[in-house]
Motif scaffolding. Structure first.
Motif, PDB file in Angstrom:
ATOM      1  N   ALA A 148       0.846  -1.201   0.000  1.00  0.00           N
ATOM      2  CA  ALA A 148       0.000   0.000   0.000  1.00  0.00           C
ATOM      3  C   ALA A 148       0.876   1.244   0.000  1.00  0.00           C
ATOM      4  O   ALA A 148       1.682   1.455   0.914  1.00  0.00           O
ATOM      5  N   ALA A 149       0.716   2.054  -1.045  1.00  0.00           N
ATOM      6  CA  ALA A 149       1.585   3.227  -1.232  1.00  0.00           C
ATOM      7  C   ALA A 149       1.096   3.977  -2.460  1.00  0.00           C
ATOM      8  O   ALA A 149       0.127   3.589  -3.112  1.00  0.00           O
ATOM      9  N   GLU A 150       1.797   5.056  -2.777  1.00  0.00           N
ATOM     10  CA  GLU A 150       1.542   5.814  -4.010  1.00  0.00           C
ATOM     11  C   GLU A 150       2.612   5.401  -5.009  1.00  0.00           C
ATOM     12  O   GLU A 150       3.800   5.327  -4.666  1.00  0.00           O
ATOM     13  N   TYR A 151       2.187   5.137  -6.248  1.00  0.00           N
ATOM     14  CA  TYR A 151       3.119   4.677  -7.280  1.00  0.00           C
ATOM     15  C   TYR A 151       3.149   5.684  -8.423  1.00  0.00           C
ATOM     16  O   TYR A 151       2.107   6.129  -8.908  1.00  0.00           O
ATOM     17  N   PHE A 152       4.367   6.007  -8.849  1.00  0.00           N
ATOM     18  CA  PHE A 152       4.555   7.005  -9.894  1.00  0.00           C
ATOM     19  C   PHE A 152       5.317   6.393 -11.070  1.00  0.00           C
ATOM     20  O   PHE A 152       6.381   5.805 -10.885  1.00  0.00           O
ATOM     21  N   CYS A 153       4.771   6.583 -12.239  1.00  0.00           N
ATOM     22  CA  CYS A 153       5.464   6.243 -13.465  1.00  0.00           C
ATOM     23  C   CYS A 153       6.185   7.499 -13.954  1.00  0.00           C
ATOM     24  O   CYS A 153       5.680   8.621 -13.747  1.00  0.00           O
ATOM     25  N   ALA A 154       7.353   7.336 -14.561  1.00  0.00           N
ATOM     26  CA  ALA A 154       8.095   8.503 -15.022  1.00  0.00           C
ATOM     27  C   ALA A 154       8.818   8.180 -16.319  1.00  0.00           C
ATOM     28  O   ALA A 154       9.144   7.019 -16.603  1.00  0.00           O
ATOM     29  N   VAL A 155       9.091   9.211 -17.105  1.00  0.00           N
ATOM     30  CA  VAL A 155       9.760   9.038 -18.386  1.00  0.00           C
ATOM     31  C   VAL A 155      10.872  10.069 -18.521  1.00  0.00           C
ATOM     32  O   VAL A 155      10.752  11.199 -18.049  1.00  0.00           O
TER      33      VAL A 155
ATOM     34  N   PHE B  10       7.104  13.010 -14.316  1.00  0.00           N
ATOM     35  CA  PHE B  10       6.315  12.042 -13.553  1.00  0.00           C
ATOM     36  C   PHE B  10       4.848  12.069 -13.961  1.00  0.00           C
ATOM     37  O   PHE B  10       4.304  13.107 -14.331  1.00  0.00           O
ATOM     38  N   GLY B  11       4.199  10.910 -13.841  1.00  0.00           N
ATOM     39  CA  GLY B  11       2.752  10.851 -13.940  1.00  0.00           C
ATOM     40  C   GLY B  11       2.149  11.359 -12.641  1.00  0.00           C
ATOM     41  O   GLY B  11       2.858  11.684 -11.691  1.00  0.00           O
ATOM     42  N   LYS B  12       0.815  11.404 -12.602  1.00  0.00           N
ATOM     43  CA  LYS B  12       0.142  11.983 -11.441  1.00  0.00           C
ATOM     44  C   LYS B  12       0.005  11.021 -10.271  1.00  0.00           C
ATOM     45  O   LYS B  12      -0.515  11.388  -9.228  1.00  0.00           O
ATOM     46  N   GLY B  13       0.463   9.812 -10.463  1.00  0.00           N
ATOM     47  CA  GLY B  13       0.470   8.878  -9.353  1.00  0.00           C
ATOM     48  C   GLY B  13      -0.784   8.036  -9.261  1.00  0.00           C
ATOM     49  O   GLY B  13      -1.873   8.456  -9.667  1.00  0.00           O
ATOM     50  N   THR B  14      -0.615   6.825  -8.739  1.00  0.00           N
ATOM     51  CA  THR B  14      -1.746   5.930  -8.460  1.00  0.00           C
ATOM     52  C   THR B  14      -1.612   5.448  -7.027  1.00  0.00           C
ATOM     53  O   THR B  14      -0.572   4.896  -6.650  1.00  0.00           O
ATOM     54  N   LYS B  15      -2.647   5.684  -6.257  1.00  0.00           N
ATOM     55  CA  LYS B  15      -2.617   5.226  -4.867  1.00  0.00           C
ATOM     56  C   LYS B  15      -3.140   3.803  -4.808  1.00  0.00           C
ATOM     57  O   LYS B  15      -4.259   3.522  -5.245  1.00  0.00           O
ATOM     58  N   LEU B  16      -2.301   2.908  -4.314  1.00  0.00           N
ATOM     59  CA  LEU B  16      -2.684   1.500  -4.196  1.00  0.00           C
ATOM     60  C   LEU B  16      -3.117   1.209  -2.762  1.00  0.00           C
ATOM     61  O   LEU B  16      -2.368   1.453  -1.812  1.00  0.00           O
ATOM     62  N   THR B  17      -4.320   0.693  -2.633  1.00  0.00           N
ATOM     63  CA  THR B  17      -4.837   0.243  -1.332  1.00  0.00           C
ATOM     64  C   THR B  17      -4.927  -1.273  -1.371  1.00  0.00           C
ATOM     65  O   THR B  17      -5.406  -1.845  -2.357  1.00  0.00           O
TER      66      THR B  17
END
Lengths: 112, 114
Positions: B86-93, B104-111
Motif C-alpha cells: 500500500a503506497a503511491e506509485y509514480f510512473c516517469a519518463v 512524472f505521472g500523477k500517481g496511483t494510490k494502491l490500497t
C-alpha cells in the motif's frame, strides 16, 4: 547514514516571509534536483544542478532561488512566501552513470 | 515533449490478488521509463527502470513491468499483493540522451484490503 537529507522536515510560516530549505547528499553524485509535490501528489521538477551549475529551471517564479555552495549541497530559498507555495518539497540526486534518483524524505511547507 | 499518463488515480485490491497499475507514455524518441514508489511521509524510491535491452523488467519487492513500444505502455504488475505494498506509485519518463528532466505521472494510490 541518510543518503539525501533535507531540513527542516516541517516548516510552518506566514505569508510574506522568507524561508530556506537545506539539502545535503553524501553519495558523491554530480546532479541534484528540487521537486515540488502538490496536495494532489503531483510531482513536478523545479530545478536541476549539475556540479554546482544550474541546468534546468522549470518556469519557477523568481521568488525561488536555488543555491549550490558545493556539489553535496543544494539549498532552496523562497522569498515572499505565498499560500500557493504550500506543498512538499523534495530534494533528489543522481549519479553520472546511473538513472536512479535518490530522494530525500521531503519538507512539508505550510504557508498560513 | 515527454508525458506520462497513469490510468486510475486510485486502485484497490485484496491481499493476494494481482496488482496492475497502468502507465502510458508519450515520447518522440526512445524513452527511459521508471516506476517509483512513495510510502507515507517518505521520499520516492525506485522500483524498477527500463533503459534498453530486455523489455520485461524486474524490480524490487516482486514488482515487474513490461515496455511495449507498440502500445506505448509500461504497466506495473505484481502477482500477489501484500499489505505492505500500500503506497503511491509514480510512473516517469526521461528522454534517452536528452535533458536531465524526469517527467512524472500523477500517481496511483494502491490500497490493499485484508
Amino acid at each position: 547514514d541518510t543518503a539525501v537529507s533535507q531540513t527542516p522536515k516541517y516548516l510552518v510560516t506566514q505569508m510574506g516571509n522568507d524561508k530556506s530549505i537545506k539539502c545535503e547528499q553524501n553519495l558523491g553524485h554530480d546532479t541534484m534536483y528540487w521537486y515540488k509535490q502538490d496536495s494532489k501528489k503531483f510531482l513536478k521538477i523545479m530545478f536541476s544542478y549539475n556540479n554546482k551549475e544550474l541546468i534546468i529551471n522549470e518556469t519557477v517564479p523568481n521568488r525561488f532561488s536555488p543555491k549550490s555552495p558545493d556539489k553535496a549541497h543544494l539549498n532552496l530559498h523562497i522569498n515572499s512566501l505565498e499560500l500557493g507555495d504550500s506543498a512538499v518539497y523534495f530534494c533528489a540526486c543522481r549519479g553520472a552513470t546511473n538513472e536512479k534518483l535518490f530522494f530525500g524524505s521531503g519538507t512539508q511547507l505550510s504557508v498560513l | 515533449a515527454q508525458s506520462v499518463t497513469q490510468l486510475g488515480s486510485h486502485v484497490s485490491v485484496s491481499e493476494g490478488a494481482l496488482v496492475l497499475l497502468r502507465c502510458n507514455y508519450s515520447s518522440s524518441v526512445p524513452p527511459y521509463l521508471f516506476w517509483y514508489v512513495q510510502y507515507p511521509n517518505q521520499g520516492l524510491q525506485l522500483l524498477l527502470k527500463y533503459t534498453t535491452g530486455a523489455t520485461l523488467v524486474k524490480g524490487i519487492n516482486g514488482f515487474e513491468a513490461e515496455f511495449k513500444k507498440s502500445e506505448t505502455s509500461f504497466h506495473l504488475t505484481k502477482p500477489s499483493a501484500h499489505m505492505s505494498d500500500a503506497a503511491e506509485y509514480f510512473c516517469a519518463v526521461r528522454k534517452e540522451g536528452g535533458s536531465e528532466k524526469l517527467v512524472f505521472g500523477k500517481g496511483t494510490k494502491l490500497t490493499v484490503n485484508p
